[in-house]
Design a protein around this motif. Sequence first.
Motif, PDB file in Angstrom:
ATOM      1  N   ASP A  95       1.757   2.550   5.389  1.00  0.00           N
ATOM      2  CA  ASP A  95       1.733   2.790   3.947  1.00  0.00           C
ATOM      3  C   ASP A  95       0.912   1.744   3.192  1.00  0.00           C
ATOM      4  N   GLY A  96       0.436   0.707   3.895  1.00  0.00           N
ATOM      5  CA  GLY A  96      -0.405  -0.306   3.277  1.00  0.00           C
ATOM      6  C   GLY A  96       0.326  -1.264   2.361  1.00  0.00           C
ATOM      7  N   GLN A  97       1.656  -1.225   2.341  1.00  0.00           N
ATOM      8  CA  GLN A  97       2.423  -2.045   1.412  1.00  0.00           C
ATOM      9  C   GLN A  97       2.903  -3.359   2.029  1.00  0.00           C
ATOM     10  N   HIS A  98       2.917  -3.447   3.335  1.00  0.00           N
ATOM     11  CA  HIS A  98       3.440  -4.640   3.998  1.00  0.00           C
ATOM     12  C   HIS A  98       2.535  -5.044   5.154  1.00  0.00           C
ATOM     13  N   MET A  99       2.790  -6.236   5.680  1.00  0.00           N
ATOM     14  CA  MET A  99       2.126  -6.712   6.888  1.00  0.00           C
ATOM     15  C   MET A  99       3.205  -7.001   7.935  1.00  0.00           C
ATOM     16  N   ARG A 100       3.002  -6.442   9.121  1.00  0.00           N
ATOM     17  CA  ARG A 100       3.991  -6.524  10.201  1.00  0.00           C
ATOM     18  C   ARG A 100       3.509  -7.496  11.280  1.00  0.00           C
ATOM     19  N   LEU A 101       4.398  -8.395  11.687  1.00  0.00           N
ATOM     20  CA  LEU A 101       4.086  -9.360  12.736  1.00  0.00           C
ATOM     21  C   LEU A 101       4.065  -8.652  14.084  1.00  0.00           C
ATOM     22  N   VAL A 102       2.927  -8.726  14.810  1.00  0.00           N
ATOM     23  CA  VAL A 102       2.802  -8.029  16.088  1.00  0.00           C
ATOM     24  C   VAL A 102       2.619  -8.996  17.257  1.00  0.00           C
ATOM     25  N   ALA A 103       2.254 -10.249  16.976  1.00  0.00           N
ATOM     26  CA  ALA A 103       2.099 -11.238  18.045  1.00  0.00           C
ATOM     27  C   ALA A 103       2.213 -12.629  17.430  1.00  0.00           C
ATOM     28  N   GLN A 104       2.722 -13.572  18.208  1.00  0.00           N
ATOM     29  CA  GLN A 104       2.855 -14.934  17.697  1.00  0.00           C
ATOM     30  C   GLN A 104       2.908 -15.927  18.853  1.00  0.00           C
ATOM     31  N   GLN A 105       2.568 -17.158  18.548  1.00  0.00           N
ATOM     32  CA  GLN A 105       2.696 -18.261  19.486  1.00  0.00           C
ATOM     33  C   GLN A 105       3.144 -19.498  18.727  1.00  0.00           C
ATOM     34  N   GLY A 106       4.261 -20.092  19.156  1.00  0.00           N
ATOM     35  CA  GLY A 106       4.687 -21.381  18.627  1.00  0.00           C
ATOM     36  C   GLY A 106       5.584 -21.357  17.425  1.00  0.00           C
ATOM     37  N   LEU A 107       5.861 -20.215  16.835  1.00  0.00           N
ATOM     38  CA  LEU A 107       6.747 -20.180  15.666  1.00  0.00           C
ATOM     39  C   LEU A 107       8.207 -20.307  16.100  1.00  0.00           C
ATOM     40  N   PRO A 108       9.014 -21.100  15.393  1.00  0.00           N
ATOM     41  CA  PRO A 108      10.436 -21.199  15.719  1.00  0.00           C
ATOM     42  C   PRO A 108      11.135 -19.849  15.562  1.00  0.00           C
ATOM     43  N   ALA A 109      12.175 -19.655  16.353  1.00  0.00           N
ATOM     44  CA  ALA A 109      12.888 -18.379  16.346  1.00  0.00           C
ATOM     45  C   ALA A 109      13.453 -18.049  14.968  1.00  0.00           C
ATOM     46  N   HIS A 110      13.948 -19.038  14.258  1.00  0.00           N
ATOM     47  CA  HIS A 110      14.564 -18.757  12.964  1.00  0.00           C
ATOM     48  C   HIS A 110      13.516 -18.391  11.910  1.00  0.00           C
ATOM     49  N   VAL A 111      12.262 -18.804  12.126  1.00  0.00           N
ATOM     50  CA  VAL A 111      11.200 -18.435  11.196  1.00  0.00           C
ATOM     51  C   VAL A 111      10.740 -17.001  11.445  1.00  0.00           C
ATOM     52  N   LEU A 112      10.763 -16.574  12.709  1.00  0.00           N
ATOM     53  CA  LEU A 112      10.289 -15.239  13.063  1.00  0.00           C
ATOM     54  C   LEU A 112      11.030 -14.142  12.314  1.00  0.00           C
ATOM     55  N   ILE A 113      12.324 -14.335  12.116  1.00  0.00           N
ATOM     56  CA  ILE A 113      13.129 -13.306  11.454  1.00  0.00           C
ATOM     57  C   ILE A 113      12.583 -13.004  10.069  1.00  0.00           C
ATOM     58  N   ALA A 114      12.248 -14.045   9.314  1.00  0.00           N
ATOM     59  CA  ALA A 114      11.744 -13.854   7.956  1.00  0.00           C
ATOM     60  C   ALA A 114      10.295 -13.396   7.938  1.00  0.00           C
ATOM     61  N   GLU A 115       9.561 -13.724   9.006  1.00  0.00           N
ATOM     62  CA  GLU A 115       8.131 -13.414   9.025  1.00  0.00           C
ATOM     63  C   GLU A 115       7.814 -12.060   9.658  1.00  0.00           C
ATOM     64  N   ARG A 116       8.819 -11.325  10.136  1.00  0.00           N
ATOM     65  CA  ARG A 116       8.567 -10.040  10.786  1.00  0.00           C
ATOM     66  C   ARG A 116       7.843  -9.066   9.866  1.00  0.00           C
ATOM     67  N   LEU A 117       8.194  -9.081   8.593  1.00  0.00           N
ATOM     68  CA  LEU A 117       7.597  -8.153   7.639  1.00  0.00           C
ATOM     69  C   LEU A 117       7.467  -8.858   6.296  1.00  0.00           C
ATOM     70  N   VAL A 118       6.226  -8.962   5.799  1.00  0.00           N
ATOM     71  CA  VAL A 118       5.999  -9.596   4.505  1.00  0.00           C
ATOM     72  C   VAL A 118       5.212  -8.636   3.625  1.00  0.00           C
ATOM     73  N   GLU A 119       5.287  -8.852   2.322  1.00  0.00           N
ATOM     74  CA  GLU A 119       4.578  -7.982   1.392  1.00  0.00           C
ATOM     75  C   GLU A 119       3.073  -8.211   1.490  1.00  0.00           C
ATOM     76  N   ARG A 120       2.332  -7.142   1.271  1.00  0.00           N
ATOM     77  CA  ARG A 120       0.874  -7.200   1.420  1.00  0.00           C
ATOM     78  C   ARG A 120       0.240  -8.182   0.441  1.00  0.00           C
ATOM     79  N   ASP A 121       0.752  -8.267  -0.781  1.00  0.00           N
ATOM     80  CA  ASP A 121       0.121  -9.077  -1.821  1.00  0.00           C
ATOM     81  C   ASP A 121       0.628 -10.506  -1.856  1.00  0.00           C
ATOM     82  N   CYS A 122       1.103 -10.995  -0.713  1.00  0.00           N
ATOM     83  CA  CYS A 122       1.688 -12.325  -0.660  1.00  0.00           C
ATOM     84  C   CYS A 122       0.593 -13.394  -0.580  1.00  0.00           C
ATOM     85  N   GLY A 123       0.254 -14.011  -1.694  1.00  0.00           N
ATOM     86  CA  GLY A 123      -0.628 -15.167  -1.736  1.00  0.00           C
ATOM     87  C   GLY A 123      -1.970 -14.963  -1.056  1.00  0.00           C
TER      88      GLY A 123
END
Length: 405
Positions: free
Chosen positions: A64-92
């Motif tokens: 839908d072009g409204q969000h960005m979905r996390l599909v791969a990562q290296q080195g991020l802490p587990a507790h950060v991944l939960i919040a970073e799984r889906l963020v709004e498209r217009d975020c900064g």
Amino acid sequence: MIPAQTLFTPATLASRADGSSIVSRLVTELAAGTDLELLLERFLVSIVALAGAQAGAVRLLTDDGQHMRLVAQQGLPAHVLIAERLVERDCGMCGIAADNDVLGWVEDVQSCARHSNDPYFGQQCRRVLAISLPHGNQVLGIYNLFFEADTQINSQTQTILRLIGQLLGLTLHNARIERERLRVTVMKERQEMVNEVHDALAQTLAYARMRLPLLHDAMLAHDDERSLKYFTDVKSAVGEVHDNLREVMTYFRTRMDPLGLLHALQGIADGFFSRTGITLEIRNSGQNLNLTDEQEVQVFHIIQEALANIAKHSMARRAVVAIDKTPQRLEFVIEDDGLGMAAPSVSTIVTMATGLAASTHFGLEIMQSRAQRLGGHLEVGMKDGGGTRVRLVLPMTPTPTESSV
């Protein structure tokens, strides 16, 4: 922020050996068709090391072009991944990179912390870099690099990171095309299966359904002669449905050889004698048939049905598939030296001996239907000297080269 018009010259890339190595390996992996998620995960390790970052992530735009979905990562802490799984498209800056082909720094990492109120941003991570994943005029996503210090990256490394973003964008574009191709293929095969089942079974089932009320009335009237006749008709139709269903199942198990029609026919010929006791020869005098993939599939199944009939009914010793091509037509002839259509086959004799009517076989109608889809016509008849002859004729459409001669 590096503008989208930056040029990537060989001299620029050669100035950074480790970056050039990553780009070269990435190009090789793309050509090899490596699994997308494995590719992203593996190259994030190298990209993070190249940039001197502590972590990296790849984000794709949702449908839908409204969000960005996390599909791969290296080195991020587990507790950060939960919040970073889906963020709004217009975020900064990440939103800016998702709208334009750029490389840019997130000026305020505290804005990232607002997703989860996590101390990671601002303490362990002090700078975030956002790089677009473009293809053509479209941005498909971004990738981020996370730094624990107020890091600066030289222009050569930035150039390589941009080039990697473009290559990953190409990868994502190709993966999207492949998903769409597979979806269309599945839908096409489902529709083809519906058509085949309808063509093979519908008429016979309709015939059996019409006979059932007649059988019911005859039984109520205690008319044994009529009851036996209608029972025989229904039993024969059910047997025909069973045979046709097996043919449809065989059709979907025996798919077209990816190497083409001629290779598929030779594959049938190679094992035909061991399966049927009939020698099968392929004679081809038209090397370049100029058929589309769909046309080859239809021709293959017409010939396959003709050969199945030879195996079941002809009592032949030899069969031939002959292919001939002229500028006007393409012709396929399937012949055998068996009993021919005028003589009863073994299956017909057995059917008559058991008191059943000869079955109405709809294989010929399916073959005729396929020929019509191809814009050609099918002829079935006796062969001179005995046996059966099936002839499929397709009109040839001149290629631009042929038409200009």
